[in-house]
Design a protein around this motif. Structure first.
Motif, PDB file in Angstrom:
ATOM      1  N   ARG A 136      11.375  11.065  -2.237  1.00 39.30           N
ATOM      2  CA  ARG A 136      11.495  10.512  -1.016  1.00 39.30           C
ATOM      3  C   ARG A 136      10.460  10.288  -0.194  1.00 39.30           C
ATOM      4  O   ARG A 136      10.433   9.351   0.665  1.00 39.30           O
ATOM      5  N   VAL A 137       9.625  11.416   0.136  1.00 35.53           N
ATOM      6  CA  VAL A 137       8.480  11.247   0.865  1.00 35.53           C
ATOM      7  C   VAL A 137       7.285  10.320   0.227  1.00 35.53           C
ATOM      8  O   VAL A 137       6.572   9.675   1.069  1.00 35.53           O
ATOM      9  N   THR A 138       7.295  10.312  -0.975  1.00 33.78           N
ATOM     10  CA  THR A 138       6.151   9.355  -1.598  1.00 33.78           C
ATOM     11  C   THR A 138       6.615   8.012  -2.287  1.00 33.78           C
ATOM     12  O   THR A 138       5.682   7.223  -2.473  1.00 33.78           O
ATOM     13  N   SER A 139       7.734   7.558  -2.066  1.00 40.33           N
ATOM     14  CA  SER A 139       8.008   6.437  -2.831  1.00 40.33           C
ATOM     15  C   SER A 139       7.583   5.222  -2.338  1.00 40.33           C
ATOM     16  O   SER A 139       7.033   4.221  -2.875  1.00 40.33           O
ATOM     17  N   LYS A 140       7.678   5.144  -0.895  1.00 40.28           N
ATOM     18  CA  LYS A 140       7.142   4.015  -0.261  1.00 40.28           C
ATOM     19  C   LYS A 140       5.609   3.773  -0.517  1.00 40.28           C
ATOM     20  O   LYS A 140       5.203   2.665  -0.819  1.00 40.28           O
ATOM     21  N   THR A 141       4.892   5.064  -0.347  1.00 39.08           N
ATOM     22  CA  THR A 141       3.348   4.602  -0.632  1.00 39.08           C
ATOM     23  C   THR A 141       3.190   4.319  -2.144  1.00 39.08           C
ATOM     24  O   THR A 141       2.054   3.500  -2.197  1.00 39.08           O
ATOM     25  N   LEU A 142       3.751   5.113  -3.119  1.00 42.72           N
ATOM     26  CA  LEU A 142       3.399   4.778  -4.301  1.00 42.72           C
ATOM     27  C   LEU A 142       4.182   3.257  -4.759  1.00 42.72           C
ATOM     28  O   LEU A 142       3.516   2.767  -5.697  1.00 42.72           O
ATOM     29  N   GLY A 143       5.079   3.029  -4.040  1.00 34.73           N
ATOM     30  CA  GLY A 143       6.009   1.926  -4.770  1.00 34.73           C
ATOM     31  C   GLY A 143       6.853   2.170  -5.857  1.00 34.73           C
ATOM     32  O   GLY A 143       7.286   1.200  -6.421  1.00 34.73           O
ATOM     33  N   TYR A 144       6.933   3.298  -6.331  1.00 41.40           N
ATOM     34  CA  TYR A 144       7.857   3.706  -7.292  1.00 41.40           C
ATOM     35  C   TYR A 144       8.220   5.198  -7.245  1.00 41.40           C
ATOM     36  O   TYR A 144       7.721   5.850  -6.377  1.00 41.40           O
TER      37      TYR A 144
END
Ligand SMILES: Nc1ncnc2c1ncn2[C@@H]1O[C@H](COP(=O)(O)OP(=O)(O)O)[C@@H](O)[C@H]1O
Ligand SMILES: [Mg+2]
Lengths: 246, 346
Positions: A136-144
């Motif tokens: 949830r926390v990282t999906s936007k930054t990582l894109g996956y």
């Protein structure tokens, strides 16, 4: 080996453990702290601190946090296993237990399961929560979605259970040689040292903790665990317990 | 009876109907005829250089209460541990409840038929009395209904039923000891080993435990009792063995007394004088005399035959007697004599 007998021993020990607040606290507290604490930290770093963390670094960071579940698998069972052996020594309840129609192996396996099952469940539950929150926390930054991935699969299905088993066997061996719960736990706490060392080696890049290396480590650990298991079988023999244990 | 038992015969269950004809139970002929529950031959245990138990041979019949008497370190606990297959024996052989001790294939069957109260109660203090018994009953393979019934019967017998859900840690020593005895009985074993059941108990708790053992004895349960209380052995046991590394002697308390310590006759006088003492010394020779104030103790072989002679001698010597009675030595006398006379290995 009768599994019914093993289970009677294990469920009795689990029942006694439920009453020990220090043990339940570790069992619940550690996985939750890791599962919630690290995603919160990453959330802060990514979205609130204003620091720009490149996504290439982010993966390494999450991996090193994941490894904490291995450390947990090494620490959580120590308290349980020490208590379930030394506790019986202190209460002198091993003699009546050995006088029942239960083999040494059944008692040993029951006690091993009593320490192993809650540990693995706690690690799995904590890791599941950790993966959901981290995604949830990282999906936007990582894109996956970073999880699930192979590294975590190896950690949860191979490495953590083996590490837990290693810690249990080591605790049993140590517990047979000391006569109070505290020193058993203190000595057994050393069990987690090799895994901290491994973690550090991973962090400084000497042994990258990638899927392949994690599998190799698991394989090596399986051999060590087999050796320890043979040793603890040897130690946990009624003749030794009643005449040689302190 | 569960299948695969190597036991010789069954008895009524704990607290079950008591046999009516008590005389029959104590008839020596019946006891003699009973099958052997324990048959040990040359049982020996060494720890390194130390011989803890040296070539002990003994037999205990079904329905008998056998007491193993000995000072601390005599090897009582070690003997029981060998007989219950808790520790290995160094040499010798033993059959217990029809199972061969030391034979791995008989071991589990053996442990199903015996109950043991170890030297230390070894209860789980955080668990309740009920949970303690339940655990051991389950390990003994009892089904839930039988287990519940046995636990209730035992705890009621011990007057602990009302307190069954309290943690054992909150119990008094005597109560803990009773729970531990109940634990040894939960699977209704044919043979019960009690290792110093009243040691470290206050007199009142010791009495409750002792009464309970007598209750078990009335049920014709076979009991092997370790003790260093002579009084206890004398009151409870049909036969005793005196152990000091070696088994010095075995017999009923009466047999041991008679065999080891001829009897004595006590004569009490209204008054004593030098001439009276001299006259009695002549008339009663060669018997050994011991004066304690106005009381005379005469060693006799056969009180029945000799006491009338003693009475005559006293009258002939002009003594005025106020009492003349046969004194039997206590088991304590016998025990102390044996323990001090025979050094181990002598
Ligand atoms: N595990 C052991 N190792 C060495 N010596 C022992 C061990 N257990 C008992 N002993 C020795 O064996 C002897 C008999 O002990 P024990 O059977 O406990 O006597 P009791 O029960 O009559 O007091 C004692 O001298 C004791 O010190
Ligand atoms: Mg003893």
């Amino acid at each position: 080996m009768r599994l019914s007998q093993v289970w009677i021993v294990a469920s009795h020990d689990l029942g006694l453990l439920r009453r020990r607040r220090s043990i339940t606290a570790g069992l619940v507290g550690f996985p939750i702290a890791v599962a919630v604490g690290f995603p919160l930290l990453v959330d802060y770093l990514l979205h609130r601190s204003g620091a720009a963390i490149p996504s290439s670094l982010l993966g390494g960071l999450i991996d090193s946090f994941s490894f904490f579940f291995v450390i947990g698998a090494a620490t959580i069972p120590v308290g349980i296993a020490s208590y379930s052996i030394v506790g019986e020594k202190v209460e002198k309840s091993l003699e009546p237990l050995l006088a029942t129609p239960t083999t040494d192996g059944e008692i040993l396996l029951g006690k091993t399961l009593a320490a192993l099952l809650p540990t693995i469940l706690a690690v799995w539950a904590g890791a599941t929560l950790f993966m959901i929150l981290m995604d949830r926390v990282t999906s936007k930054t990582l894109g996956y979605l970073y999880f699930p991935n192979w590294e975590m699969a190896v950690i949860l299905l191979a490495l953590a259970p083996l590490v837990a088993l290693f810690a249990v066997e080591a605790s049993i061996l140590i517990s047979s040689r000391v006569s109070d719960v505290r020193s058993a736990q203190q000595l057994s706490a050393l069990v987690f040292f090799p895994f901290v060392l491994l973690y550090v080696l991973g962090e400084i890049g000497v042994v990258p903790l990638d899927t392949t290396n994690l599998l190799y480590i698991s394989g090596a650990l399986a051999l060590v665990v087999l050796g320890l298991f043979a040793l603890s079988r040897e130690t946990f023999q009624r003749d030794n317990i009643l005449t040689r244990w302190q | 009876m569960r299948p695969g038992k190597c036991v010789v015969r069954s008895r009524p269950p704990v607290g079950g109907p008591r046999p009516q004809a008590l005389e029959v139970l104590f008839d020596p002929a019946v006891l003699r005829a009973g099958p052997q529950m324990i048959d040990a031959e040359g049982l020996t245990k060494t720890f390194g250089d130390l011989t803890a138990v040296d070539r002990v041979s003994l037999r205990v019949r079904e329905g008998e209460v056998f007491g193993l008497l000995g000072p601390n370190g005599a090897g009582k606990t070690t003997t029981v541990r060998m007989l219950t297959s808790l520790i290995s024996k160094s040499s010798g052989s033993a059959t217990v409840a029809g199972c061969e001790v030391g034979n791995a294939r008989d071991e589990l069957r053996l442990r199903r038929q015996i109950g043991i109260l170890p030297e230390n109660v070894g209860l789980y203090e955080a668990a309740s009395a009920y949970q303690n018994l339940e655990y051991f009953g389950r390990l003994q393979g009892l089904d839930a209904a039988t287990l519940r019934g046995n636990i209730e019967r035992l705890l009621r017998m011990m007057e602990l039923w009302e307190k069954r859900d309290l943690p054992v840690g909150s119990y008094s020593k005597g109560m803990k000891q009773k729970v531990a005895i109940a634990r040894a009985l939960v699977h209704d074993p044919v043979l019960l080993f009690l290792d110093e059941p009243t040691a470290n108990l206050d007199p009142e708790a010791a009495k409750t435990v002792r009464d309970f053992i007598l209750e078990l004895k009335r049920e014709r349960r076979t009991i092997f009792l370790n003790t260093h209380h002579l009084d206890e052995a004398e009151r409870i046991c049909d036969r005793v063995g005196i152990l000091r590394t070696r088994l010095l002697r075995v017999g009923s308390p009466e047999q041991l007394r008679a065999e080891l310590w001829g009897n004595r006759t006590l004569v009490r006088f209204a008054s004593v004088s030098e001439p009276l003492q001299a006259a009695l010394r002549d008339r009663l020779a060669p018997r050994h005399l011991e004066w304690q104030g106005r009381t005379l103790l005469v060693e006799v072989r056969d009180a029945e035959r000799e006491n009338p002679e003693i009475a005559e001698a006293v009258l002939a010597a002009g003594g005025k007697l106020t009492e003349l009675s046969a004194l039997a030595p206590s088991l304590e006398d016998v025990y102390l004599k044996l323990i001090h006379e025979k050094e181990p290995g002598a």
